[in-house]
Scaffold this active site. Structure first.
Site, short mmCIF file in Angstrom:
data_model
loop_
_atom_site.label_atom_id
_atom_site.label_comp_id
_atom_site.label_asym_id
_atom_site.label_seq_id
_atom_site.Cartn_x
_atom_site.Cartn_y
_atom_site.Cartn_z
N ASP A 203 0.86 -1.18 0.00
CA ASP A 203 0.00 0.00 0.00
C ASP A 203 0.90 1.23 0.00
O ASP A 203 2.00 1.20 0.56
CB ASP A 203 -0.91 0.01 1.23
CG ASP A 203 -2.03 -1.01 1.14
OD1 ASP A 203 -2.42 -1.37 0.02
OD2 ASP A 203 -2.52 -1.43 2.20
N ASP B 63 -6.91 -1.07 -4.79
CA ASP B 63 -8.00 -0.71 -3.88
C ASP B 63 -8.92 0.34 -4.50
O ASP B 63 -10.13 0.31 -4.29
CB ASP B 63 -7.44 -0.19 -2.55
CG ASP B 63 -6.62 -1.22 -1.81
OD1 ASP B 63 -6.82 -2.42 -2.03
OD2 ASP B 63 -5.76 -0.80 -1.00
#
Length: 159
Positions: free
Chosen positions: A113, A127
């Protein structure tokens, strides 16, 4: 069907390239400010699902992601066959995000991330695809329900 595969492939490539660049140029926990502290590139190794749920439970996250992907594939096939391209496109983004994050979990043991907005959870391009695909699907479903309800009301008024 090729359109949906192309959308998924491009989104997976974008996600994997951004993750690779982050892993190549940053150490976990290191960040680069883009707009001060509000928007920054922050390298995080996420071993959970959304918002780090099920953290450290790789096989639960693999199973959940696999089920989500399978359901979305069924939707793409069904919706593409019935002529509803919008839902098929939305599901293509969900599938792409799910597959890209699934690949990370299986290959690396974690999901990379890197996008940090204020105090919101750190996320990645995959995402964004999953979130937007789900969001626009819900909007479409709500509009479809309203259209059907309006149509039913018109039909009951005619009787």
């Amino acid at each position: 069907m090729m359109l949906y595969l192309l959308i998924a492939a491009v989104w997976i490539a974008a996600d994997q390239i951004t993750k690779y660049l982050v892993r190549l140029n940053l150490q976990p926990g290191e960040s680069i400010p883009v707009l001060g502290e509000w928007l920054r590139i922050l390298y995080v190794r996420n071993t959970g699902t959304a918002f780090s749920m099920f953290e450290g439970n790789k096989w639960i996250t693999v199973a959940l992601t696999s089920v989500l992907i399978a359901v979305c594939i069924v939707f793409v096939i069904k919706e593409a066959a019935s002529g509803s391209r919008f839902i098929a496109v939305c599901m293509s983004f969900v599938i792409a995000g799910g597959l890209s994050n699934l690949a990370d979990r299986l290959i690396l043991g974690y999901v990379t991330d890197m996008i940090s907005c204020g105090s919101f959870a750190v996320f990645n391009v995959a995402d964004i695809g999953v979130t937007c695909g789900c969001f626009f699907t819900v909007i479409w479903l709500l509009m479809e329900m309203k259209r059907e309800s309006t149509q039913e009301q018109k039909e009951s008024q005619k009787q």
